[in-house]
Structures are given as structure tokens and as C-alpha cells.
Enzyme design. Sequence first.
Site, PDB file in Angstrom:
ATOM      1  N   GLY A 133     -10.697  -6.124 -28.298  1.00 27.16           N
ATOM      2  CA  GLY A 133     -10.249  -7.446 -27.756  1.00 27.16           C
ATOM      3  C   GLY A 133     -10.387  -8.958 -27.506  1.00 27.16           C
ATOM      4  O   GLY A 133     -10.428  -8.549 -28.623  1.00 27.16           O
ATOM      5  N   ASP A 140     -19.341  -6.722 -29.545  1.00 28.66           N
ATOM      6  CA  ASP A 140     -18.006  -6.619 -28.887  1.00 28.66           C
ATOM      7  C   ASP A 140     -18.277  -7.243 -27.312  1.00 28.66           C
ATOM      8  O   ASP A 140     -19.542  -7.359 -27.110  1.00 28.66           O
ATOM      9  CB  ASP A 140     -18.441  -4.955 -28.579  1.00 28.66           C
ATOM     10  CG  ASP A 140     -17.030  -4.514 -28.134  1.00 28.66           C
ATOM     11  OD1 ASP A 140     -15.727  -5.202 -27.996  1.00 28.66           O
ATOM     12  OD2 ASP A 140     -17.171  -3.032 -27.875  1.00 28.66           O
ATOM     13  N   ASP A 145     -16.017  -6.210 -19.778  1.00 23.88           N
ATOM     14  CA  ASP A 145     -15.536  -6.652 -19.074  1.00 23.88           C
ATOM     15  C   ASP A 145     -17.143  -7.021 -17.829  1.00 23.88           C
ATOM     16  O   ASP A 145     -16.077  -7.633 -17.378  1.00 23.88           O
ATOM     17  CB  ASP A 145     -14.271  -5.661 -18.361  1.00 23.88           C
ATOM     18  CG  ASP A 145     -13.801  -4.970 -19.236  1.00 23.88           C
ATOM     19  OD1 ASP A 145     -12.615  -6.297 -19.642  1.00 23.88           O
ATOM     20  OD2 ASP A 145     -13.535  -4.150 -19.734  1.00 23.88           O
ATOM     21  N   GLY A 165     -14.082  -1.375 -21.321  1.00 23.09           N
ATOM     22  CA  GLY A 165     -12.657  -0.563 -21.690  1.00 23.09           C
ATOM     23  C   GLY A 165     -11.259  -0.758 -21.310  1.00 23.09           C
ATOM     24  O   GLY A 165     -10.683  -0.161 -20.839  1.00 23.09           O
ATOM     25  N   GLY A 216      -9.406  -2.350 -22.214  1.00 27.31           N
ATOM     26  CA  GLY A 216      -8.813  -2.638 -23.936  1.00 27.31           C
ATOM     27  C   GLY A 216      -8.093  -1.084 -24.041  1.00 27.31           C
ATOM     28  O   GLY A 216      -7.938  -0.793 -25.346  1.00 27.31           O
ATOM     29  N   GLU A 219     -15.443   2.471 -29.611  1.00 24.70           N
ATOM     30  CA  GLU A 219     -16.637   1.706 -29.048  1.00 24.70           C
ATOM     31  C   GLU A 219     -18.015   1.834 -28.270  1.00 24.70           C
ATOM     32  O   GLU A 219     -19.149   1.470 -29.450  1.00 24.70           O
ATOM     33  CB  GLU A 219     -16.271   0.007 -28.252  1.00 24.70           C
ATOM     34  CG  GLU A 219     -15.149   0.011 -27.768  1.00 24.70           C
ATOM     35  CD  GLU A 219     -14.652  -0.340 -26.773  1.00 24.70           C
ATOM     36  OE1 GLU A 219     -13.962  -1.871 -26.640  1.00 24.70           O
ATOM     37  OE2 GLU A 219     -15.174  -0.842 -25.190  1.00 24.70           O
TER      38      GLU A 219
END
Length: 224
Positions: free
Chosen positions: A29, A81, A84, A95, A97, A103
Site C-alpha cells: 500500500g 503493514d 484501511d 485489503g 490494495g 498479508e
Amino acid sequence: MTQDELKALVGQAALAHVVPGELVGVGTGSTVNHFIDALAGMKDRIAGAVSSSDASTARLLAHGIRVLDAAEVTQLPVYIDGADEIDGRGHMVKGGGAALTREKIVADLAERFVCIADASKQVAVLGGFPLPVEVIAMAAPRLVRRFAALGGSATLRLKADGQPLLTDNGHPLLDVRGLQITDPLAMEAEISQWPGVVTCGIFARHRASLCLLGTPAGVQTLVF
């Protein structure tokens, strides 16, 4: 500060959680891209990276960072990571991306999950961001009906040309709107059992250990 500047701020701050001499799990991302760019400055002090997407792998390799396949690794000290959405307990929706399955696989290898995000991603209750769900194509219509029974509206994610967007694994994605995810762990477990679901974008079982949150006042560290 702009949203992009906040993302760069937490990407840089995440370097403090990279273990020298070890492998690091790397997500996907726009925020993670800033982390990868910052990681290039210490590439000679790590053993390499395990990536969650083809896009992140390409960016890592472009910086000269060694990338190992997840199948070659038994454990990672940390996975870094974005999200969202993230709630006050470290549960996330991920998710956007389209990399949610990989992931989760890389996150499952890690002892700690460090989430990096700007303050706009912090929410009281998950569900404002459409929930991504990677599915087997033949099951998509049935799964749309199942989400409708929960009060959600599921639609197939499409590319600009109107064709279904496929993940790196070759599967389509449903984006589910209208859910109030008040019990993320229970909803993740329920959806994950439905035939045809590859991965649900609720990260409750693999929740964040801590979050580096970019705010106008600087990086705020949230420990869960």
C-alpha cells in the site's frame, strides 16, 4: 501536514521496529511504500524481506533489498503493514490494495504486527471502509446474498475497463458496504467459514500489536 507527509512520517518511524540482522515482513500500500523507501537506507543491516504482494516485491527489489518467499521462512520478528481502518483494540480492516490474503499469510509468520497509518484510519467501529473479501469466482453470487442477509451490500471490485479486478492469486474481490463490525473476531471467524471465501479483510485474529499513527502533532504510538 498532508496525508502523504503523515504516511512518510510513520514509514520512517517504523524503522525503529526493524530488527537488525533479521528478516522483516513487508505489507502493501501507499503507506508501506514510504516504509520500503526508508528501509532502503538500512538494507545492508537486515537479512532481507518477505513481501505480501508483487507490487511490494518489485519496489523492494528496485531498492536492492533481498526478497524471500514466505514458503522459505518459518518465523519473522515483525511484520509492518498499513490498514484501511484500525479500532481501539488493534483490529483492522485491510485489503483496499487487494493483497489481503498474502498479508495474512505473512502476518501469521510474525511475532509482532506493527501497523503504520495516518490518523484518518483510526475509527471507533470498523465497517465505514468497504470490507474486502477475496473469493472463488463461482461462489461470488452466493456470497453476495449471504452478505445481504447480514445487512451488507457486496459488489464485485472492477478495474477501470469494467473487468473484474483479480488479486495476485488470480481471484476476484467483493467489497462489502453497510456493515457495523462490532465484534471483529466473531465476524472474521464466521465469514472465513463460508464456502468460496478465500480470505476476509477483517484482521482480528492477526490484529496489530501496536500502531504508529501519523498525526499533525507527530507520530503517536498505540499499544494493544
